[in-house]
Design a protein around this motif. Structure first.
Motif, PDB file in Angstrom:
ATOM      1  N   ASP A 283       0.826  -1.210   0.000  1.00 41.62           N
ATOM      2  CA  ASP A 283       0.000   0.000   0.000  1.00 41.62           C
ATOM      3  C   ASP A 283       0.859   1.258   0.000  1.00 41.62           C
ATOM      4  OD1 ASP A 283      -2.327  -1.478  -0.028  1.00 41.62           O
ATOM      5  OD2 ASP A 283      -2.697  -1.281   2.136  1.00 41.62           O
ATOM      6  N   ASN A 284       1.891   1.272   0.822  1.00 34.05           N
ATOM      7  CA  ASN A 284       2.764   2.455   0.915  1.00 34.05           C
ATOM      8  C   ASN A 284       3.508   2.731  -0.380  1.00 34.05           C
ATOM      9  OD1 ASN A 284       2.025   2.689   3.604  1.00 34.05           O
ATOM     10  ND2 ASN A 284       3.924   1.810   4.400  1.00 34.05           N
ATOM     11  N   ARG A 285       3.827   1.685  -1.114  1.00 35.36           N
ATOM     12  CA  ARG A 285       4.636   1.837  -2.324  1.00 35.36           C
ATOM     13  C   ARG A 285       3.821   1.721  -3.617  1.00 35.36           C
ATOM     14  NH1 ARG A 285       9.492   2.544  -0.576  1.00 35.36           N
ATOM     15  NH2 ARG A 285      10.118   1.602   1.387  1.00 35.36           N
ATOM     16  N   HIS A 286       2.525   1.506  -3.450  1.00 29.99           N
ATOM     17  CA  HIS A 286       1.613   1.413  -4.605  1.00 29.99           C
ATOM     18  C   HIS A 286       2.021   0.292  -5.559  1.00 29.99           C
ATOM     19  CE1 HIS A 286       0.014   5.102  -3.039  1.00 29.99           C
ATOM     20  NE2 HIS A 286       1.202   5.676  -3.154  1.00 29.99           N
ATOM     21  N   VAL A 287       2.332  -0.858  -4.975  1.00 30.34           N
ATOM     22  CA  VAL A 287       2.663  -2.050  -5.753  1.00 30.34           C
ATOM     23  C   VAL A 287       1.850  -3.213  -5.186  1.00 30.34           C
ATOM     24  CG1 VAL A 287       5.006  -1.276  -6.329  1.00 30.34           C
ATOM     25  CG2 VAL A 287       4.633  -2.649  -4.278  1.00 30.34           C
ATOM     26  N   SER A 288       1.933  -4.354  -5.829  1.00 33.49           N
ATOM     27  CA  SER A 288       1.204  -5.528  -5.342  1.00 33.49           C
ATOM     28  C   SER A 288       1.975  -6.206  -4.205  1.00 33.49           C
ATOM     29  CB  SER A 288       1.005  -6.528  -6.485  1.00 33.49           C
ATOM     30  OG  SER A 288       2.251  -7.089  -6.867  1.00 33.49           O
ATOM     31  N   ARG A 289       1.242  -6.997  -3.440  1.00 37.76           N
ATOM     32  CA  ARG A 289       1.886  -7.783  -2.379  1.00 37.76           C
ATOM     33  C   ARG A 289       2.909  -8.737  -2.994  1.00 37.76           C
ATOM     34  NH1 ARG A 289      -0.494  -9.495   2.496  1.00 37.76           N
ATOM     35  NH2 ARG A 289      -0.145 -11.598   1.742  1.00 37.76           N
ATOM     36  N   GLN A 290       2.582  -9.261  -4.168  1.00 43.13           N
ATOM     37  CA  GLN A 290       3.503 -10.176  -4.856  1.00 43.13           C
ATOM     38  C   GLN A 290       4.808  -9.464  -5.205  1.00 43.13           C
ATOM     39  OE1 GLN A 290       2.938 -13.529  -5.343  1.00 43.13           O
ATOM     40  NE2 GLN A 290       5.104 -13.569  -5.885  1.00 43.13           N
ATOM     41  N   ALA A 291       4.724  -8.206  -5.612  1.00 43.18           N
ATOM     42  CA  ALA A 291       5.936  -7.438  -5.939  1.00 43.18           C
ATOM     43  C   ALA A 291       6.802  -7.259  -4.697  1.00 43.18           C
ATOM     44  CB  ALA A 291       5.568  -6.089  -6.533  1.00 43.18           C
ATOM     45  N   VAL A 292       6.173  -6.994  -3.568  1.00 41.62           N
ATOM     46  CA  VAL A 292       6.907  -6.850  -2.307  1.00 41.62           C
ATOM     47  C   VAL A 292       7.576  -8.172  -1.952  1.00 41.62           C
ATOM     48  CG1 VAL A 292       6.726  -6.368   0.167  1.00 41.62           C
ATOM     49  CG2 VAL A 292       5.396  -5.016  -1.472  1.00 41.62           C
ATOM     50  N   TYR A 293       6.805  -9.258  -2.018  1.00 39.47           N
ATOM     51  CA  TYR A 293       7.330 -10.587  -1.701  1.00 39.47           C
ATOM     52  C   TYR A 293       8.520 -10.925  -2.599  1.00 39.47           C
ATOM     53  CZ  TYR A 293       7.661 -15.640  -1.312  1.00 39.47           C
ATOM     54  OH  TYR A 293       8.133 -16.910  -1.133  1.00 39.47           O
ATOM     55  N   ASP A 294       8.379 -10.691  -3.891  1.00 42.56           N
ATOM     56  CA  ASP A 294       9.448 -10.987  -4.844  1.00 42.56           C
ATOM     57  C   ASP A 294      10.697 -10.160  -4.542  1.00 42.56           C
ATOM     58  OD1 ASP A 294       7.822 -12.822  -6.132  1.00 42.56           O
ATOM     59  OD2 ASP A 294       7.305 -11.460  -7.781  1.00 42.56           O
ATOM     60  N   ASN A 295      10.498  -8.881  -4.219  1.00 37.62           N
ATOM     61  CA  ASN A 295      11.623  -8.005  -3.896  1.00 37.62           C
ATOM     62  C   ASN A 295      12.356  -8.513  -2.656  1.00 37.62           C
ATOM     63  OD1 ASN A 295      13.001  -5.699  -2.489  1.00 37.62           O
ATOM     64  ND2 ASN A 295      12.408  -4.654  -4.377  1.00 37.62           N
ATOM     65  N   LEU A 296      11.614  -8.886  -1.629  1.00 38.14           N
ATOM     66  CA  LEU A 296      12.235  -9.388  -0.397  1.00 38.14           C
ATOM     67  C   LEU A 296      12.975 -10.701  -0.659  1.00 38.14           C
ATOM     68  CD1 LEU A 296       9.382  -8.609   2.143  1.00 38.14           C
ATOM     69  CD2 LEU A 296      11.646  -7.541   2.072  1.00 38.14           C
ATOM     70  N   ARG A 297      12.392 -11.560  -1.463  1.00 37.06           N
ATOM     71  CA  ARG A 297      13.019 -12.837  -1.786  1.00 37.06           C
ATOM     72  C   ARG A 297      14.320 -12.633  -2.569  1.00 37.06           C
ATOM     73  NH1 ARG A 297      10.379 -15.818  -5.704  1.00 37.06           N
ATOM     74  NH2 ARG A 297      11.940 -17.246  -6.378  1.00 37.06           N
ATOM     75  N   ARG A 298      14.277 -11.740  -3.549  1.00 36.93           N
ATOM     76  CA  ARG A 298      15.487 -11.432  -4.323  1.00 36.93           C
ATOM     77  C   ARG A 298      16.565 -10.804  -3.435  1.00 36.93           C
ATOM     78  NH1 ARG A 298      11.832  -9.718  -8.090  1.00 36.93           N
ATOM     79  NH2 ARG A 298      12.176  -7.541  -7.549  1.00 36.93           N
ATOM     80  N   SER A 299      16.132  -9.930  -2.533  1.00 32.64           N
ATOM     81  CA  SER A 299      17.089  -9.286  -1.620  1.00 32.64           C
ATOM     82  C   SER A 299      17.761 -10.320  -0.732  1.00 32.64           C
ATOM     83  CB  SER A 299      16.390  -8.236  -0.753  1.00 32.64           C
ATOM     84  OG  SER A 299      15.864  -7.205  -1.545  1.00 32.64           O
ATOM     85  N   ALA A 300      16.973 -11.248  -0.183  1.00 29.71           N
ATOM     86  CA  ALA A 300      17.524 -12.294   0.680  1.00 29.71           C
ATOM     87  C   ALA A 300      18.508 -13.168  -0.100  1.00 29.71           C
ATOM     88  CB  ALA A 300      16.402 -13.143   1.277  1.00 29.71           C
ATOM     89  N   LYS A 301      18.148 -13.524  -1.321  1.00 27.99           N
ATOM     90  CA  LYS A 301      19.051 -14.338  -2.147  1.00 27.99           C
ATOM     91  C   LYS A 301      20.338 -13.579  -2.463  1.00 27.99           C
ATOM     92  CE  LYS A 301      15.771 -17.443  -4.180  1.00 27.99           C
ATOM     93  NZ  LYS A 301      15.869 -18.617  -4.999  1.00 27.99           N
ATOM     94  N   SER A 302      20.229 -12.283  -2.709  1.00 34.41           N
ATOM     95  CA  SER A 302      21.422 -11.474  -2.968  1.00 34.41           C
ATOM     96  C   SER A 302      22.334 -11.447  -1.748  1.00 34.41           C
ATOM     97  CB  SER A 302      21.037 -10.040  -3.350  1.00 34.41           C
ATOM     98  OG  SER A 302      20.403 -10.004  -4.601  1.00 34.41           O
ATOM     99  N   LEU A 303      21.753 -11.243  -0.568  1.00 37.87           N
ATOM    100  CA  LEU A 303      22.553 -11.219   0.657  1.00 37.87           C
ATOM    101  C   LEU A 303      23.265 -12.552   0.872  1.00 37.87           C
ATOM    102  CD1 LEU A 303      20.023  -9.372   2.995  1.00 37.87           C
ATOM    103  CD2 LEU A 303      22.150  -8.433   2.053  1.00 37.87           C
ATOM    104  N   GLU A 304      22.546 -13.643   0.644  1.00 37.00           N
ATOM    105  CA  GLU A 304      23.144 -14.972   0.801  1.00 37.00           C
ATOM    106  C   GLU A 304      24.250 -15.207  -0.230  1.00 37.00           C
ATOM    107  OE1 GLU A 304      19.602 -17.315   0.534  1.00 37.00           O
ATOM    108  OE2 GLU A 304      19.073 -16.949   2.642  1.00 37.00           O
ATOM    109  N   LYS A 305      24.043 -14.723  -1.443  1.00 33.32           N
ATOM    110  CA  LYS A 305      25.047 -14.865  -2.501  1.00 33.32           C
ATOM    111  C   LYS A 305      26.308 -14.071  -2.149  1.00 33.32           C
ATOM    112  CE  LYS A 305      24.831 -12.511  -6.281  1.00 33.32           C
ATOM    113  NZ  LYS A 305      24.408 -11.870  -7.511  1.00 33.32           N
ATOM    114  N   TYR A 306      26.137 -12.864  -1.617  1.00 30.34           N
ATOM    115  CA  TYR A 306      27.293 -12.065  -1.217  1.00 30.34           C
ATOM    116  C   TYR A 306      28.105 -12.791  -0.150  1.00 30.34           C
ATOM    117  CZ  TYR A 306      24.943  -8.183  -3.622  1.00 30.34           C
ATOM    118  OH  TYR A 306      24.332  -7.383  -4.547  1.00 30.34           O
ATOM    119  N   GLU A 307      27.420 -13.376   0.829  1.00 31.43           N
ATOM    120  CA  GLU A 307      28.131 -14.091   1.890  1.00 31.43           C
ATOM    121  C   GLU A 307      28.815 -15.341   1.337  1.00 31.43           C
ATOM    122  OE1 GLU A 307      29.745 -15.294   5.569  1.00 31.43           O
ATOM    123  OE2 GLU A 307      29.223 -13.361   4.698  1.00 31.43           O
TER     124      GLU A 307
END
Length: 113
Positions: A44-68
């Motif tokens: 709601d705050n970002r005017h996107v879908s819940r799926q977009a938020v979920y996908d962004n968080l999932r990609r971010s987590a995978k990126s953090l794990e890849k960096y480590e």
């Protein structure tokens, strides 16, 4: 790994690698994990879908794990922290020779030897 342990591990990775994420990824991550906003609230705050938020968080987590996986900074930090604790315990016990050896081991780790 339970959800709390997973979130704690992600928080540790975020503390180490957040600067490598985009500002948008940082904002989503902080809203979800630190500000305790739900997917719906972030959407709601970002005017996107819940799926977009979920996908962004999932990609971010995978990126953090890849960096480590590639950089191993968190693992190295933990290893150094443990070694320093052991050396301090040896010093506190009056065992200077063991503390000296432990410090030499830590220097080898830092130097990558």
């Amino acid at each position: 790994m339970d959800e709390l342990s997973k979130n704690e591990a992600l928080g540790d990775l975020y503390a180490m690698y957040s600067a490598l994420l985009t500002h948008g990824q940082q904002d989503y991550f902080e809203d979800y994990y630190y500000n305790d906003l739900s997917l719906g609230e972030i959407a709601d705050n970002r005017h996107v879908s819940r799926q977009a938020v979920y996908d962004n968080l999932r990609r971010s987590a995978k990126s953090l794990e890849k960096y480590e996986d590639k950089l191993r900074l968190l693992a190295s930090y933990s290893q150094l922290e443990e070694g320093i604790s052991q050396a301090l315990a040896s010093l506190a016990a009056g065992d200077q020779e063991t503390a000296k050896l432990q410090m030499e081991d830590l220097l080898q780790i830092i130097r990558g030897e």
